[in-house]
Motif scaffolding. Structure first.
Motif, mmCIF file in Angstrom:
data_model
loop_
_atom_site.group_PDB
_atom_site.id
_atom_site.type_symbol
_atom_site.label_atom_id
_atom_site.label_comp_id
_atom_site.label_asym_id
_atom_site.label_seq_id
_atom_site.Cartn_x
_atom_site.Cartn_y
_atom_site.Cartn_z
ATOM 1 N N PHE A 272 0.832 -1.206 0.000
ATOM 2 C CA PHE A 272 0.000 0.000 0.000
ATOM 3 C C PHE A 272 0.865 1.253 0.000
ATOM 4 C CE2 PHE A 272 -2.152 3.340 2.500
ATOM 5 C CZ PHE A 272 -3.240 3.569 1.676
ATOM 6 N N LEU A 273 1.934 1.236 0.762
ATOM 7 C CA LEU A 273 2.840 2.384 0.782
ATOM 8 C C LEU A 273 3.515 2.569 -0.576
ATOM 9 C CD1 LEU A 273 4.481 1.904 4.308
ATOM 10 C CD2 LEU A 273 2.792 3.619 3.649
ATOM 11 N N GLN A 274 3.871 1.483 -1.236
ATOM 12 C CA GLN A 274 4.452 1.595 -2.576
ATOM 13 C C GLN A 274 3.438 2.168 -3.562
ATOM 14 O OE1 GLN A 274 5.687 -2.420 -3.294
ATOM 15 N NE2 GLN A 274 7.550 -2.252 -2.025
ATOM 16 N N PHE A 275 2.165 1.778 -3.414
ATOM 17 C CA PHE A 275 1.110 2.340 -4.253
ATOM 18 C C PHE A 275 0.973 3.839 -4.020
ATOM 19 C CE2 PHE A 275 -3.217 3.610 -5.091
ATOM 20 C CZ PHE A 275 -3.539 2.971 -6.280
ATOM 21 N N MET A 276 0.991 4.251 -2.742
ATOM 22 C CA MET A 276 0.835 5.668 -2.418
ATOM 23 C C MET A 276 2.045 6.479 -2.854
ATOM 24 S SD MET A 276 -2.162 5.947 -1.227
ATOM 25 C CE MET A 276 -2.028 7.663 -0.782
ATOM 26 N N GLU A 277 3.218 5.861 -2.925
ATOM 27 C CA GLU A 277 4.396 6.573 -3.417
ATOM 28 C C GLU A 277 4.190 7.049 -4.855
ATOM 29 O OE1 GLU A 277 8.150 4.623 -0.936
ATOM 30 O OE2 GLU A 277 7.714 3.989 -2.988
ATOM 31 N N ILE A 278 3.668 6.162 -5.681
ATOM 32 C CA ILE A 278 3.462 6.531 -7.083
ATOM 33 C C ILE A 278 2.346 7.559 -7.206
ATOM 34 C CG2 ILE A 278 2.812 5.615 -9.345
ATOM 35 C CD1 ILE A 278 4.141 3.009 -8.548
ATOM 36 N N PHE A 279 1.294 7.409 -6.392
ATOM 37 C CA PHE A 279 0.188 8.354 -6.484
ATOM 38 C C PHE A 279 0.609 9.748 -6.018
ATOM 39 C CE2 PHE A 279 -3.358 10.494 -4.320
ATOM 40 C CZ PHE A 279 -4.204 10.697 -5.396
ATOM 41 N N GLN A 280 1.308 9.840 -4.903
ATOM 42 C CA GLN A 280 1.690 11.142 -4.353
ATOM 43 C C GLN A 280 2.946 11.721 -4.994
ATOM 44 O OE1 GLN A 280 1.963 10.867 -0.071
ATOM 45 N NE2 GLN A 280 -0.267 10.810 0.189
ATOM 46 N N ARG A 281 3.619 10.933 -5.847
ATOM 47 C CA ARG A 281 4.830 11.403 -6.536
ATOM 48 C C ARG A 281 5.947 11.770 -5.557
ATOM 49 N NH1 ARG A 281 1.347 15.200 -10.630
ATOM 50 N NH2 ARG A 281 0.663 13.541 -12.045
ATOM 51 N N ARG A 282 6.108 10.904 -4.597
ATOM 52 C CA ARG A 282 7.207 11.035 -3.631
ATOM 53 C C ARG A 282 7.463 9.658 -3.036
ATOM 54 N NH1 ARG A 282 3.114 13.771 -0.339
ATOM 55 N NH2 ARG A 282 4.233 15.738 -0.586
ATOM 56 N N LYS A 283 8.570 9.520 -2.353
ATOM 57 C CA LYS A 283 8.859 8.284 -1.636
ATOM 58 C C LYS A 283 8.355 8.401 -0.200
ATOM 59 C CE LYS A 283 12.865 6.952 -4.405
ATOM 60 N NZ LYS A 283 14.299 6.589 -4.405
ATOM 61 N N LEU A 284 7.944 7.280 0.345
ATOM 62 C CA LEU A 284 7.375 7.242 1.690
ATOM 63 C C LEU A 284 8.213 6.329 2.575
ATOM 64 C CD1 LEU A 284 3.566 6.937 0.850
ATOM 65 C CD2 LEU A 284 4.801 8.994 1.544
ATOM 66 N N ARG A 285 8.436 6.784 3.781
ATOM 67 C CA ARG A 285 9.138 5.998 4.789
ATOM 68 C C ARG A 285 8.358 6.065 6.101
ATOM 69 N NH1 ARG A 285 10.963 4.730 0.735
ATOM 70 N NH2 ARG A 285 13.126 4.759 0.005
ATOM 71 N N VAL A 286 8.240 4.941 6.743
ATOM 72 C CA VAL A 286 7.557 4.859 8.032
ATOM 73 C C VAL A 286 8.614 4.793 9.125
ATOM 74 C CG1 VAL A 286 5.995 3.534 9.497
ATOM 75 C CG2 VAL A 286 5.550 3.729 7.048
ATOM 76 N N VAL A 287 8.614 5.788 10.010
ATOM 77 C CA VAL A 287 9.545 5.839 11.137
ATOM 78 C C VAL A 287 8.800 5.369 12.375
ATOM 79 C CG1 VAL A 287 11.098 7.277 12.492
ATOM 80 C CG2 VAL A 287 10.742 7.774 10.062
ATOM 81 N N LEU A 288 9.149 4.187 12.837
ATOM 82 C CA LEU A 288 8.481 3.576 13.976
ATOM 83 C C LEU A 288 9.323 3.810 15.225
ATOM 84 C CD1 LEU A 288 5.987 1.909 14.714
ATOM 85 C CD2 LEU A 288 7.341 -0.147 14.321
ATOM 86 N N GLU A 289 8.857 4.697 16.107
ATOM 87 C CA GLU A 289 9.577 5.037 17.341
ATOM 88 C C GLU A 289 9.110 4.111 18.462
ATOM 89 O OE1 GLU A 289 9.834 9.831 16.344
ATOM 90 O OE2 GLU A 289 8.481 9.077 17.896
ATOM 91 N N ILE A 290 10.003 3.265 18.927
ATOM 92 C CA ILE A 290 9.691 2.282 19.969
ATOM 93 C C ILE A 290 10.291 2.780 21.277
ATOM 94 C CG2 ILE A 290 9.910 -0.123 20.669
ATOM 95 C CD1 ILE A 290 10.305 -0.814 17.722
ATOM 96 N N THR A 291 9.438 3.093 22.239
ATOM 97 C CA THR A 291 9.879 3.619 23.531
ATOM 98 C C THR A 291 9.322 2.763 24.669
ATOM 99 O OG1 THR A 291 7.986 5.129 23.653
ATOM 100 C CG2 THR A 291 9.994 5.964 22.611
ATOM 101 N N HIS A 292 9.866 2.992 25.861
ATOM 102 C CA HIS A 292 9.410 2.353 27.102
ATOM 103 C C HIS A 292 9.539 0.833 27.046
ATOM 104 C CE1 HIS A 292 6.656 6.098 27.673
ATOM 105 N NE2 HIS A 292 7.930 6.347 27.962
ATOM 106 N N LEU A 293 10.361 0.319 26.144
ATOM 107 C CA LEU A 293 10.577 -1.125 26.116
ATOM 108 C C LEU A 293 11.376 -1.584 27.326
ATOM 109 C CD1 LEU A 293 10.156 -3.709 24.462
ATOM 110 C CD2 LEU A 293 12.307 -3.225 23.285
ATOM 111 N N ASP A 294 12.207 -0.691 27.869
ATOM 112 C CA ASP A 294 13.015 -1.053 29.030
ATOM 113 C C ASP A 294 12.204 -1.102 30.310
ATOM 114 O OD1 ASP A 294 12.578 1.636 28.943
ATOM 115 O OD2 ASP A 294 14.685 2.186 28.719
ATOM 116 N N ARG A 295 10.881 -0.902 30.250
ATOM 117 C CA ARG A 295 10.016 -1.058 31.412
ATOM 118 C C ARG A 295 9.325 -2.419 31.459
ATOM 119 N NH1 ARG A 295 6.573 4.595 32.031
ATOM 120 N NH2 ARG A 295 8.353 6.039 32.107
#
Length: 755
Positions: A272-295
């Protein structure tokens, strides 16, 4: 690249450097964002997000100038166009798309602590990912793509077109739909005009045509209805809801297909993200911030790391995972997890296999500490000001500031009686104390105003930069210090005259208790022990002078603390830099001041002081005295002459005492020599009888003589020495085997009582 001088702190420079790399880094990638607990990880992540957003806007403008094609969004007219393209066309990965430099980053925050109650914490990572994608692009496009779009992937053909129509019966899908609609209209017209004729050849032909048209329209309508129902179901029951429902099932462990369904969902999101890249005419990256794992617990930590390693590491996955944790805690969790036994004996190696780009947050500099402290204080002052305005307080603009104090609040109307003023917790007096002031302020109102003066003066001293070297780099601890200063000053104002409250001393004391709680507890316990011995009329010690500095107290008992470090290793880990402790303590506080501030020290855990009491044997000293003995701290500082004078208190015969004194002088057996020498060698040097040696060893050495008489004495060595011989660097195996004791002020009875 902006110059360093354009940034407020060096943390901003580090964040910009990391943001520059993450903007163009090949995916998938896992970033180890390493920082201790309370080190503003969320604030630094927000700074990185801001820099990456600025870079994205800059690249979008450059791409628009290069190609002249407007970028698309996912709302308004662009949404309608997106849905039509998703239904009737397939995207084409062109060379122009591959060469695009503008990238948009979707930041999704995953707090592992929110899913800690689930048996499968790693699945919560995927549900958060799906929910974040749906929230950004909208629920309807994602639902339609799950229904019809995921069956038609991106194609690569040598054409310049971005979209190729889907085929249906060798016709473009949009043409086939128009044809079906026209057939449906034609069939409808025939039914209305002719009906269903029978009986002749022409009528049968018309009926056959109507039947074929109705069949084609019916089949197409059934397919359209089926697709509409599936889209409606996906809109009502989102993918996140479905996964969470499976996560909470008790028989999840028996569902072999759950992991496979989660992997398929990740692949769907990727396409789906690859599909949206072509539609929006840009590349898309998902930045997944994982916090509080040390709890989280060790097994769940390992589960999340496996999810990052397995589910988010496909070769074409556009994911950037930022693991914001304290690495020391994660390593301990990996090494202690039951799932990793025999697989990851070294937690650091396991973490290095998962993390692609390690990034350790630098130690916070003094300027950043000062800036954070100012922000915390300003926020607190603003909150108190807002609270006062809600309660009807007003500031008098004509009153001038006095000695760094802010303007004094006064009541704007006369209808605020004492009962209403007491509604503010800052105005509640703890005890009634008569305080002389320059203005006729009475009651809780006057105490509250005076407390506010002193608190502001303390905050001014905290922000002037003189203490920034000793300030913690933990934001949570900074808030604790600010709040504790407020509480301590309010307690002092309610109990002592205002003239005796020194805000600077209060700040220093709160900072001392917060940064070095273990060593401060040790000093306070030593002061208390000496006072107890003095009150008992013991000749073994006297109370410390009131004008003795705490630095001198610490140096006096430092050697005893070094001997007990093996037993207090975990407690000493609570303290910050020991060298800074010596510098901070030098000339700041005296014994009298420590005794004065102790009842108001609310940020010092009294259980630490209790641990010091047990280690020093003061509990047994207060409860029982089974035999008279000399404390180690006293014995260590005794020269030979004082040891000889102590011999007079043992009750030996006078002629024997003189002989023993002479032998002590001949062998130069001062207090330190008695502590560190072997007991058998001491007995041989003094040549005492059995009875006199028993009394001597109990009083000076704190041990029973039978522990050092036999060659098999190792079995009778006190339990706490045999359990942790490696922790006390002053005790060798040979001395332990011969019964040498380095803690004469702790008896065997004390140890049995602790056990």
């Amino acid at each position: 690249m902006p110059k360093i001088t354009e940034f407020q702190t060096k943390e901003d420079v580090y964040c910009l450097s990391l943001a520059k790399v993450l903007y163009s880094v090949p995916t998938p990638v896992t970033v180890g964002f390493y920082a201790p607990w309370g080190h503003c990880k969320n604030m630094l992540l927000q700074t990185i997000q801001k820099h990456m957003f600025i870079e994205s806007r800059k690249k979008d403008q450059q791409e628009l100038q290069r190609t002249g094609k407007k970028l698309r969004g996912s709302s308004g007219r662009d949404l309608i166009k997106l849905l039509l393209l998703m239904i009737f066309y397939r995207p084409v990965l062109t060379e122009q798309q591959k060469q695009r430099k503008n990238i948009q980053h979707l930041f999704i925050h995953f707090s592992a602590w929110e899913y800690a109650g689930s048996d499968q914490l790693w699945a919560g990572l995927i549900t958060t990912l799906c929910d974040g994608i749906e929230s950004h692009f909208g629920l309807l496009p994602m639902s339609i793509y799950r229904t019809i779009g995921r069956k038609c992937g991106i194609i690569e053909v040598p054409v310049d077109k971005e979209w190729i129509s889907k085929k249906y019966l060798c016709l473009p899908l949009w043409a086939a739909v128009i044809l079906v609609i026209m057939v449906a209209i034609g069939v409808g017209i025939l039914l209305l005009v002719v009906g269903i004729p029978v009986g002749d050849a022409s009528g049968d032909a018309i009926a056959i045509v109507e039947g074929i048209g109705a069949t084609a329209v019916g089949v197409s309508a059934a397919a359209a209805i089926r697709i509409a129902i599936m889209v409606l179901r996906n809109v009502i029951v989102t993918q996140k809801t479905q996964l969470e429902r499976q996560m909470n099932r008790t028989d999840l462990s028996t569902q072999l297909g759950f992991m496979s369904s989660v992997k398929n969902e990740v692949r769907t999101v990727t396409r789906f993200l690859q599909f949206m890249e072509i539609f929006q005419r840009r590349k898309l990256r998902v930045v997944l911030e994982i916090t509080h794992l040390d709890r989280c617990s060790p097994d769940k930590v390992v589960g999340v790391l496996d999810a990052m390693n397995i589910l988010l590491s496909d070769s074409d996955a556009p994911f950037i995972s930022i693991l914001a944790v304290d690495p020391s805690i994660i390593v301990n969790c990996v090494e202690s997890s039951m799932y990793m036994k025999g697989m990851a004996n070294n937690g650091y190696e396991f973490l290095n296999r998962i993390v692609t780009l390690p990034f350790s947050v630098p130690q916070m500099d003094c300027d950043t500490k000062l800036r954070l402290i100012r922000d915390i204080i300003e926020r607190r002052v603003q909150q108190e000001r807002d609270l006062e305005e809600e309660l009807g307080f007003q500031q008098d603009p004509k009153r001038e500031a006095h000695s760094n104090f802010q303007s004094v609040p006064r009541y704007g109307s006369a209808n605020h009686d004492a009962e209403n003023l007491g509604a503010d917790d800052s105005q509640l007096p703890l005890i009634a104390t008569h305080i002389r002031t320059q203005e006729p302020e009475t009651g809780s109102c006057g105490k509250g105003i005076r407390a506010k003066y002193l608190i502001q003066e303390a905050f001014d001293y905290l922000m002037d930069g003189s203490l920034k070297e000793y300030m913690t780099d933990n934001v949570v601890q900074m808030r604790r210090i600010v709040n504790t200063i407020t509480i301590t000053i309010r307690l002092l104002v309610r109990n002592i005259p205002k003239d005796q409250v020194c805000p600077k001393k209060v700040v220093d004391w709160v900072l001392l208790a917060n940064q070095w709680p273990c060593r401060l507890s040790w000093i306070l316990q030593c002061i208390e022990d000496e006072e107890q011995r003095s009150s008992m009329g013991s000749c073994q010690g006297s109370s410390l002078p009131p004008d003795m500095s705490l630095g001198d107290v610490y140096e006096k008992y430092r050697e005893e603390l070094d001997m007990l470090k093996g037993q207090m290793e975990k407690l000493l880990e609570l303290d910050r830099d020991p060298e800074l402790f010596h510098n901070f303590l030098c000339g700041r506080f005296w014994v009298e001041e420590a005794t004065f501030y102790l009842p108001y020290t609310v940020n010092l855990d009294l259980s630490l002081k209790r641990q010091m009491e047990l280690h020093r044997g003061s509990h047994s000293l207060k409860q029982t005295k089974k035999f008279k003995r000399l404390p180690m701290c006293t014995l260590l500082d005794m020269p030979v002459d004082e040891v000889c004078r102590e011999m007079d208190t043992l009750g030996f015969k006078e002629e024997n005492v003189q002989v023993y004194k002479q032998r002590l002088r001949d062998h130069n057996l001062n207090g330190r020599a008695l502590v560190y020498s072997d007991n058998n060698e001491i007995k041989e040097a003094l040549c005492m009888s059995l009875g006199e040696w028993t009394v001597f060893s109990m009083y000076f050495l704190g041990v029973l003589p039978q522990q050092s008489l036999s060659s098999s004495a190792a079995s009778s060595v006190p339990l706490y020495i045999r359990q942790e011989p490696q922790m006390n660097k002053f005790v060798s195996r040979e001395n332990v085997a011969r019964g040498n004791r380095l803690s004469p002020n702790i008896s065997k009875e004390d140890l049995q009582e602790k056990r």
